[in-house]
Design a protein around this motif. Structure first.
Motif, mmCIF file in Angstrom:
data_model
loop_
_atom_site.group_PDB
_atom_site.id
_atom_site.type_symbol
_atom_site.label_atom_id
_atom_site.label_comp_id
_atom_site.label_asym_id
_atom_site.label_seq_id
_atom_site.Cartn_x
_atom_site.Cartn_y
_atom_site.Cartn_z
ATOM 1 N N HIS A 30 -30.894 9.797 74.398
ATOM 2 C CA HIS A 30 -30.173 10.686 74.075
ATOM 3 C C HIS A 30 -30.026 10.701 72.475
ATOM 4 O O HIS A 30 -29.613 11.706 71.810
ATOM 5 C CB HIS A 30 -28.872 10.661 74.640
ATOM 6 N N ASN A 31 -30.295 9.420 72.059
ATOM 7 C CA ASN A 31 -30.134 9.124 70.685
ATOM 8 C C ASN A 31 -30.709 7.930 70.148
ATOM 9 O O ASN A 31 -30.319 6.959 70.367
ATOM 10 C CB ASN A 31 -28.726 9.182 70.202
ATOM 11 N N GLU A 85 -30.877 15.606 65.041
ATOM 12 C CA GLU A 85 -29.899 15.932 65.979
ATOM 13 C C GLU A 85 -30.611 16.008 67.394
ATOM 14 O O GLU A 85 -31.454 17.027 67.597
ATOM 15 C CB GLU A 85 -29.131 17.380 65.971
ATOM 16 N N PRO A 86 -30.694 14.983 68.312
ATOM 17 C CA PRO A 86 -31.507 14.910 69.441
ATOM 18 C C PRO A 86 -31.334 16.028 70.248
ATOM 19 O O PRO A 86 -32.374 17.124 70.540
ATOM 20 C CB PRO A 86 -31.355 13.751 70.116
ATOM 21 N N CYS A 87 -30.175 16.603 70.430
ATOM 22 C CA CYS A 87 -30.002 18.155 70.918
ATOM 23 C C CYS A 87 -29.146 18.680 70.601
ATOM 24 O O CYS A 87 -29.042 19.778 69.961
ATOM 25 C CB CYS A 87 -29.767 18.113 72.574
ATOM 26 N N GLY A 88 -27.809 18.030 70.420
ATOM 27 C CA GLY A 88 -26.517 18.757 70.007
ATOM 28 C C GLY A 88 -25.950 19.584 71.010
ATOM 29 O O GLY A 88 -26.619 20.281 71.686
ATOM 30 N N LEU A 89 -24.549 19.435 71.367
ATOM 31 C CA LEU A 89 -24.007 20.140 72.408
ATOM 32 C C LEU A 89 -22.961 21.297 71.681
ATOM 33 O O LEU A 89 -22.801 22.322 71.995
ATOM 34 C CB LEU A 89 -23.022 19.446 73.465
ATOM 35 N N VAL A 104 -34.078 14.704 74.485
ATOM 36 C CA VAL A 104 -33.190 16.070 74.744
ATOM 37 C C VAL A 104 -33.444 17.264 74.323
ATOM 38 O O VAL A 104 -32.657 18.269 74.278
ATOM 39 C CB VAL A 104 -31.629 15.628 74.832
ATOM 40 N N ASN A 148 -30.905 20.185 76.588
ATOM 41 C CA ASN A 148 -29.727 20.186 77.589
ATOM 42 C C ASN A 148 -29.197 21.503 77.627
ATOM 43 O O ASN A 148 -29.435 22.530 77.038
ATOM 44 C CB ASN A 148 -28.778 19.285 76.911
ATOM 45 N N LYS A 184 -24.408 13.481 60.856
ATOM 46 C CA LYS A 184 -24.327 14.901 61.061
ATOM 47 C C LYS A 184 -24.166 16.125 60.113
ATOM 48 O O LYS A 184 -23.851 16.831 60.016
ATOM 49 C CB LYS A 184 -22.717 14.971 61.714
ATOM 50 N N VAL A 222 -23.662 15.256 79.473
ATOM 51 C CA VAL A 222 -25.041 15.594 80.206
ATOM 52 C C VAL A 222 -24.863 14.632 81.518
ATOM 53 O O VAL A 222 -25.305 15.396 82.757
ATOM 54 C CB VAL A 222 -26.158 14.935 79.385
ATOM 55 N N GLY A 224 -22.206 13.111 73.550
ATOM 56 C CA GLY A 224 -22.695 14.161 74.457
ATOM 57 C C GLY A 224 -23.363 13.506 75.814
ATOM 58 O O GLY A 224 -23.495 14.245 76.728
ATOM 59 N N LEU A 225 -24.009 12.249 75.636
ATOM 60 C CA LEU A 225 -24.248 11.597 76.735
ATOM 61 C C LEU A 225 -23.359 11.733 78.032
ATOM 62 O O LEU A 225 -23.734 12.116 79.078
ATOM 63 C CB LEU A 225 -24.688 10.171 76.496
HETATM 64 C C1 GLC Z 1 -26.350 12.312 71.835
HETATM 65 C C2 GLC Z 1 -27.254 13.225 70.611
HETATM 66 C C3 GLC Z 1 -26.648 14.577 70.969
HETATM 67 C C4 GLC Z 1 -27.143 15.184 72.445
HETATM 68 C C5 GLC Z 1 -26.440 14.104 73.305
HETATM 69 C C6 GLC Z 1 -26.733 14.447 74.762
HETATM 70 O O1 GLC Z 1 -24.978 12.376 71.649
HETATM 71 O O2 GLC Z 1 -26.759 12.670 69.314
HETATM 72 O O3 GLC Z 1 -27.692 15.409 69.938
HETATM 73 O O4 GLC Z 1 -26.941 16.376 72.476
HETATM 74 O O5 GLC Z 1 -26.716 12.680 73.211
HETATM 75 O O6 GLC Z 1 -28.192 14.489 75.185
#
Ligand code: GLC
Length: 499
Positions: free
Chosen positions: A159-160, A372-376, A208, A241, A299, A22, A18-19
């Protein structure tokens, strides 16, 4: 503001997670708010050839990694108001993997040194340097240590927290251009920790989502770094995010067989096509669930393997799982797909186009993450009008409100405890409401109106940058005074001390 971002991956150039999404979309959102945005990235092998042929060579110079004198080329590329600079060194970055190599410490130490050399050679004097994840964790430390002459303000985004960039302490002597007094700020439990360096030295730390920001202050989620985050409490926050709604758009996505927008009939057509293709029972009325994920423990996949047999043997439903990862999950999903050929498929690859089609075809999207820091995935699912079923953690908790049949609010389903049966009951409850048009239509309406773009979050980042720029900077306390020049260094005079 003149903002320079440093990161190790950015779609469509390079991506492991996911980084990359973003870094592909946040700079564009900030550029559209009239800021000057530059993104500095390694020139990984994965950049698609049609983009490589458009890269512009800017200059080349030597970069030192202690005694090693290495070539560094700079290539530029511009897109949607954002200027990208790629740091080229075939030895370090022409590899099949972005990370997981034996010399990652050296590769990202080189990247750090090359990053500062790039600012100097291209005469970029940013107001803010915004770094992302451990690969760029040394940058705030180098600035605070006075290795780079300008005390530019830094923001670091986690991000994680699980991936920290941990290396033997010998790396300090062998690769880094730092005085031994800085070892303490980089060391943790007898090893170097690039993430810790950033948490201690950045002027501001973000993560995030607001819930993940709260969670990682506690040992259960803190991955050993919670004490350092506690110390940052007044300069640390969570910003959820967004997604790029032009890339993820079911009405114009070329991958999607039948384009649709807020039109459930159109969506069901996509479901029928996928059912035919995957040789599943064709029926528009069977609820279709998808899970698209890296197949790793965090996950929440153990919850799924625990209940799959019970679920598929008792419910009329279809489940498609897509992804690659740990063999224990790959084997379990293959076994279950073989056992339930009419209702379950396991696609053991990750294919972006097919993933979009699954988002489009599905009624429900499963994401039971342990953290889950954010999850997309859940945001993309909402965009493709697939209802998320998530565990209430991190960004999942911040973006999905469980449906409440009494007041009609909620854009998905969720459960709190990391418990397989709570997950099972939530899925059953979701199926129960799927067959009740009053509720189902309300849920869909709530899904349609969820805000997913970067607008709100980009303004939150602007607030962080503003805060950082106006923060009282106590030079005595914050900076080690080994800068050679007086405070009035001009751009041209800004030499690195790292040579
Ligand atoms: C990492 C995290 C995910 C987040 C992503 C973007 O992959 O695991 O939760 O959405 O970074 O910030």
């Amino acid at each position: 503001m003149n903002i320079v971002m440093a990161a190790s991956e950015c779609a469509p150039f390079s991506k492991t997670g996911g980084l990359a999404d973003v870094i592909a979309s946040l700079p564009k959102a900030l550029a559209s708010k009239k800021h000057q945005l530059t993104v500095i990235l390694p020139k990984h092998r994965s950049i698609p050839s049609e983009i490589v042929s458009q890269l512009q060579f800017e200059c080349s110079f030597d970069v030192w990694v202690k005694w090693r004198k290495q070539y560094c080329g700079i290539f530029s590329y511009e897109s949607e108001g954002v200027l990208y600079y790629f740091i080229d060194n075939e030895y370090y970055f022409n590899r099949s993997r972005l990370y997981g190599e034996y010399d990652d410490a050296e590769r990202y130490a080189f990247f750090t040194h090359a990053f500062f050399e790039t600012l100097t050679h291209l005469e970029i004097l940013p107001d803010i340097i915004h770094c992302h994840d451990w690969q760029t964790g040394l940058i705030p430390l180098y600035i605070k240590a006075g290795v780079y002459q300008h005390p530019i303000k830094t923001v670091f985004t986690i991000h994680n927290l699980k991936y920290q960039g941990i290396f033997p302490t010998s790396v300090f002597q062998e690769l880094l251009h730092l005085d031994p007094v800085h070892l303490g700020g980089l060391e943790l439990n007898g090893a170097l920790n690039f993430m810790k360096a950033a948490l201690v030295h950045a002027d501001w730390v973000t993560t995030v989502s607001p819930t993940y920001a709260q969670e990682i202050l506690q040992p259960y989620y803190g991955e050993g770094l919670d004490p350092f985050l506690m110390e940052r409490i007044t300069s640390f926050n969570g910003i959820v995010n967004g997604i790029d709604e032009t890339i993820y758009n079911p009405s114009s996505d070329l991958n999607v067989s039948v384009p649709y927008h807020r039109n459930y009939a159109g969506k069901k057509e996509n479901k029928r096509i996928i059912q035919q293709e995957l040789d599943l029972h064709v029926s528009k009325d069977i609820p279709m669930f998808v899970l698209i994920s890296r197949l790793v423990e965090e996950k929440g996949l153990p919850l799924l393997t625990h209940i799959l047999d019970e679920l598929l043997s008792t419910e009329t439903m279809q489940l498609i799982i897509m992804g690659t990862g740990d063999s224990e999950f790959e084997e379990a999903f293959q076994w279950i797909a073989n056992k339930y050929p009419g209702s379950c498929r396991f696609i053991n690859i990750f294919h972006e186009g097919l993933a979009h089609r699954l988002y489009a075809a599905s009624d429900f999207f499963l994401m039971p993450s342990r953290f889950e820091p954010c999850g997309l995935g859940q945001l993309i699912a909402l965009r493709y009008e697939s209802v998320p079923i998530v565990r209430e953690t991190g960004g999942l908790k911040d973006t999905i409100t469980p449906y409440n049949e009494f007041n009609g609010e909620g854009n998905g389903f969720s459960f709190a405890n990391y418990n397989a049966y709570d997950f099972l009951h939530t899925i059953r409850y979701a199926i129960h409401l799927y067959y009740q048009p009053i509720h189902w239509n309300r849920i869909l309406k709530n899904v349609y109106k969820t805000k997913l773009n970067w607008e709100h979050s980009a303004s939150k980042y602007e607030e962080v940058y503003d805060n950082v720029l106006t923060m009282q900077c106590n030079e005595e306390e914050n900076y080690v005074h080994n800068r050679r020049e007086s405070k009035s260094v001009t751009k041209r005079e800004a030499h690195l001390i790292i040579r």
